[in-house]
Design a protein around this motif. Structure first.
Motif, short mmCIF file in Angstrom:
data_model
loop_
_atom_site.label_atom_id
_atom_site.label_comp_id
_atom_site.label_asym_id
_atom_site.label_seq_id
_atom_site.Cartn_x
_atom_site.Cartn_y
_atom_site.Cartn_z
N SER A 38 0.81 -1.22 0.00
CA SER A 38 0.00 0.00 0.00
C SER A 38 0.84 1.27 0.00
O SER A 38 0.29 2.38 0.01
CB SER A 38 -0.92 0.02 1.24
N PRO B 253 -4.31 -2.43 -2.59
CA PRO B 253 -5.27 -1.36 -2.86
C PRO B 253 -5.56 -1.27 -4.36
O PRO B 253 -4.95 -1.97 -5.18
CB PRO B 253 -4.54 -0.11 -2.36
N TYR C 260 -12.84 -4.36 7.22
CA TYR C 260 -12.17 -3.59 6.16
C TYR C 260 -13.20 -2.89 5.28
O TYR C 260 -13.05 -1.71 4.94
CB TYR C 260 -11.28 -4.50 5.32
N ALA C 261 -14.27 -3.61 4.93
CA ALA C 261 -15.32 -3.01 4.10
C ALA C 261 -16.01 -1.87 4.84
O ALA C 261 -16.33 -0.84 4.25
CB ALA C 261 -16.34 -4.07 3.69
N LYS D 41 -13.73 1.11 4.89
CA LYS D 41 -13.68 1.71 3.54
C LYS D 41 -14.85 2.66 3.34
O LYS D 41 -14.72 3.71 2.71
CB LYS D 41 -13.68 0.60 2.49
N ASP D 42 -16.01 2.31 3.91
CA ASP D 42 -17.18 3.18 3.80
C ASP D 42 -17.07 4.40 4.71
O ASP D 42 -17.92 5.31 4.63
CB ASP D 42 -18.45 2.40 4.16
N GLU E 187 -13.89 5.95 5.07
CA GLU E 187 -12.50 6.36 4.86
C GLU E 187 -12.32 7.88 4.86
O GLU E 187 -11.21 8.36 5.11
CB GLU E 187 -11.96 5.76 3.56
N TYR F 20 -6.01 3.66 7.19
CA TYR F 20 -6.61 2.43 7.69
C TYR F 20 -6.14 1.27 6.83
O TYR F 20 -5.65 1.44 5.71
CB TYR F 20 -8.14 2.51 7.68
#
Length: 811
Positions: free
Chosen positions: A149, A173, A401-402, A405-406, A408, A414
């Motif tokens: 990343s 990513p 993680y999902a 991501k929402d 971020e 993260y």
């Protein structure tokens, strides 16, 4: 009834596939059942799984960019360029770094290593570290367990003249860094068949590529990294873990020997479990509280003396880490309890505080998940930067993680995966993050997701759990993520006895029996539950079967995980010399809210209120409102009967004397109803009464079979008659000496069974009656039950047990 802590996901494998595997593989049905449930139906694939060999390792050049990475490293070695290995501070990172030290030493490279400081630098590449590398003359940087990343950092490295080869296993990513080589099997366009390698596993494959053969000498480090990083122990990881364990047991390096010793065992006794719970925490301790360099030094130590020094240092740090985790967890738990009390708690636990150590945030989050079974984030606030750094742990069904991501836009940084993640954000955004995560959890989790689930591999009887069968389960080792130790359910076993273990009696061992077979069950941390698991209780049990060896004797035992029971645990303690002393002992080991105390007399009620009224226990008379022996007493009944009826679930019902009237029995039946959630009942004598129960023989007034025969003989002799209280019924009562109501009941039973023909008021004995037992008549059964209930105080312990469990199981 005892409800299980977990949802049991029961096995579905067909018996035919189990039988076929057992026959073709030459294994017991216990092993075959576990294999079939885990999807091992193809015989050859299953053989390959049971007998992994080095030939099963894949060609490393199938991995994208492996050729470019190998070429660049070979050039650096050939031309004498300076190489720096850039690692990570967790167990996977330090084993990856140590493996690269072995590899580059064997290649004759000029190199050094660098691991960032967890709290000062954080995870992965940073520009300051790259500047120091440039100052040191580094030409090639090889990342292990990080880098995928680091888009900006690798671009900066290129600007200052450093080439970068990335070896990593984390989720890539959308935008990838422009490095000389990106070696990561999880890249979308990487054709490598196995995606589950850890960082040390990727380094192990790099060594294979550079040296032209699988480097079995490095499998120990790759195995530790694989197990410590909770990688699935399937495919190549299973081969690596098995090879590594064999190497560590037979030819351990000095560091492994030293670390095993401080953990309290010898290297020859190593297992995947001991790596995960003993070695890995110590290897992680340096990076969490100090610096990870000591772990790398340990793993690469040549002398026993040096290894012992580093092992002791890591052991001390691990002890500090344990104490710090407990302290931080207590603080975090207190904060969450306060939010719960103020009705401000959401579906996701998000807690932040100054003074916390970010290095242990994930461990504290795990303990919160274990206690509350909610996703949890623990964040350490830096008072100078006002940034919060920390970690999260999740529950099944909620992808961390999902979710991040929402969210971020709220965070500086993260990363992670479905079950665990790390993040950095400003303290002003913590509340907003908690609110967002709460909404996401509401949308994505179903009601059943809030109870933890345990997959059951097999349901067996105790007869199946032979020593040979359980020993054969070792063929499935090594166990770990993706290949857990088999979880076995035993149905309808009976607890024979129980005893506590440990210096403070904190553990429990109990014996279970079924069809003449018995084994011991070890339940760590459950010493306080001994009273709950009374002898005679029938349960379904969930756990792991193992072999216990002591003084040369080997026998099967089960390590407890969960239980459930439809039955009440009933302790008949009538006859105790001092019922109040017994009640005091029960109250001392029970939370007040767990107790219901039913009293048979007003005097007993008043005494119980005086002794236990402040404890939170619900205390009351048997009588429902309006039926308290004639004259209502609203002052007493309003506080006690209502509490008994409306106070919600309780685990333990204590009866101070048994009911003796129909209305009292009705009340007791309500308390015993399954929807109340009772687990156990203790029966004591009424302390305020001088009377004690009878012997339990209970002759009673219910007619015996010969008396039914006598009455029916009179009916046959009479032949035909008209129903009426002053007629043949009264005549029969006078002849037999039975009460008129009993004779009437007997006639009703004969009518139901077809022994007497009934038409209006006319009755006629059937000349050739059918041969049917008395208990086929509902009237007979109802009358017998009512009679028995009126004699509860005279019942034996066994009779009382059957009656109460009958009430508890009724719908």
């Amino acid at each position: 009834m005892i409800k299980s802590k977990y949802r049991w996901d029961m096995p579905t494998a067909a018996a035919e596939s189990v039988d076929e595997l057992a026959e073709r593989l030459g294994v017991t049905r216990l092993v075959a059942g576990v294999l079939a449930e885990r999807g091992w139906t193809d015989v050859q694939d299953t053989i390959d799984f049971l007998e992994p060999t080095v030939e099963g390792l894949l060609d490393p050049f199938l991995m994208k960019d492996m050729r470019q990475a190998a070429d660049r490293i070979e050039r650096a070695v050939r031309e004498g360029e300076r190489i720096r290995v850039y690692g990570d501070y967790d167990a996977d990172g330090v084993t990856s770094t140590a493996l690269m030290i072995r590899l580059l030493t064997e290649l004759g490279a000029t190199f050094d290593t660098y691991i960032p400081h967890r709290s000062r630098e954080g995870y992965g590449l940073n520009n300051e570290a790259l500047d120091r590398a440039a100052e040191a003359g580094v030409d090639l940087l090889i990342t292990v367990d990080n880098g995928i990343s680091a888009v900006g950092q690798i671009a900066y490295a290129t600007e200052i003249g450093i080439d970068v080869v990335v070896t990593d296993h984390h989720e890539p990513p959308e935008t990838l860094p422009r490095a000389v080589a990106l070696v990561n099997p999880k890249q979308k366009d990487c054709p490598y068949p196995f995606k589950g390698l850890c960082g040390a596993g990727v380094a192990f494959k790099l060594a294979h590529a550079l040296l032209g053969r699988p480097m079995l000498e490095y499998a120990d480090l790759a195995a530790i990294g694989t197990i410590a990083d909770l990688m699935p122990l399937t495919g190549e990881n299973r081969i690596i873990a098995r090879l590594g364990l064999e190497s560590m047991r037979s030819r351990p390096v000095a560091g492994v020997r030293a670390l095993a010793r401080v953990a309290g065992f010898e290297a020859a006794e190593l297992s995947s479990g001991r790596i995960g719970f003993s070695l890995a925490p110590r290897l992680n301790a340096g990076g969490r509280l100090a610096h990870a360099d000591s772990a790398v030094q340990l793993l690469t130590a040549v002398s026993e003396e040096a290894a012992d020094v580093y092992a002791l240092e890591l052991d001390h740090l691990n002890q500090e880490r344990q104490a710090l985790v407990e302290q931080t967890f207590a603080e975090a738990d207190g904060m969450w309890q306060s939010l719960l009390e103020r009705k401000e708690a959401g579906r996701v636990i998000v807690l932040a505080k100054e003074g916390w150590n970010a290095g242990i945030a994930g461990l504290v989050a795990s303990k919160l998940v274990e206690k509350y079974y909610q996703p949890a984030f623990v964040l350490a606030i830096d008072s100078q930067t006002q940034l919060c750094k920390g970690s999260g742990r999740s529950i099944e069904g909620f992808d961390l993680y999902a979710a991040l991501k929402d969210c971020e836009d709220l965070m500086e940084h993260y990363g992670g995966h479905q079950a665990a993640a790390g993040l950095t954000l400003h303290r002003d955004r913590v509340t907003l993050l908690a609110e967002r995560l709460d909404r996401l959890a509401e949308q994505r989790l179903k009601e059943e997701d809030w109870q933890p689930k345990r997959r059951v591999d097999l349901c067996v009887t105790l007869g199946d759990a032979t020593l040979g069968a359980v020993e054969q389960l070792s063929r499935l080792e090594p166990f770990g993520n993706g290949n857990p130790a088999p979880r076995i359910a035993l149905r309808d076993v009976t607890i024979c006895d129980s005893r506590t273990m440990g210096k403070e009696n904190q553990h429990l061992k109990f014996t279970i029996e079924q069809s003449g077979q018995s084994i011991d069950v070890v339940a760590f941390g459950m010493g306080a539950q001994r009273e709950r698991l009374a002898p005679g209780l029938r349960i379904d049990l969930l756990g792991e079967l193992s072999v216990n060896e002591w003084n040369g004797n080997r026998k099967v035992q089960m390590m407890f995980q969960d239980l459930r029971s439809e039955q009440l645990a009933i302790a008949d303690r009538r006859g105790e010399r001092s019922p109040w002393a017994a009640m005091e002992r029960i109250a001392a080991v029970s939370s007040g809210t767990e107790l219901l105390i039913g009293c048979a007399s007003r005097a007993g009620l008043e005494e119980a209120l005086g002794r236990f009224g402040e404890s939170g226990a619900r205390i009351g008379l048997y009588h429902p409102p309006g039926l308290e022996r004639g004259v209502p007493d609203e002052e007493v009944r309003g506080e006690t009967a209502a509490a008994m009826e409306n106070g919600g679930a309780a685990q333990h019902l204590v009866l101070l004397g048994l009911p003796s009237t129909e209305s009292e029995i009705v009340a007791l039946k309500r308390w015993l109803a399954p929807e109340r959630g009772l687990e156990r009942v203790t029966v004591l004598d009424d302390p305020s009464s001088s009377s004690r129960r009878s012997t339990g023989k209970g002759s009673g007034a219910f007619p015996e079979r010969k008396q039914f025969a006598e009455v029916y003989a009179l009916c046959r002799k009479k032949g035909q008659w008209l129903e009426g209280p002053d007629g043949f019924l009264q005549e029969t009562a006078q002849t037999t000496g039975l009460p008129l109501a009993v004779v009437r009941m007997m006639h009703e039973v004969f009518i139901e069974l077809g022994f007497i023909d009934s038409r209006g008021a006319s009755r006629k004995a059937v000349s050739d009656p059918p041969k049917r037992p008395l208990d086929e008549s509902p009237r007979y059964r109802r009358a017998k039950e009512q009679n028995e209930e009126r004699r509860l105080a005279e019942m034996s312990a066994e009779q009382l047990h059957l009656w109460m469990n009958g009430c508890h199981s009724r719908v």
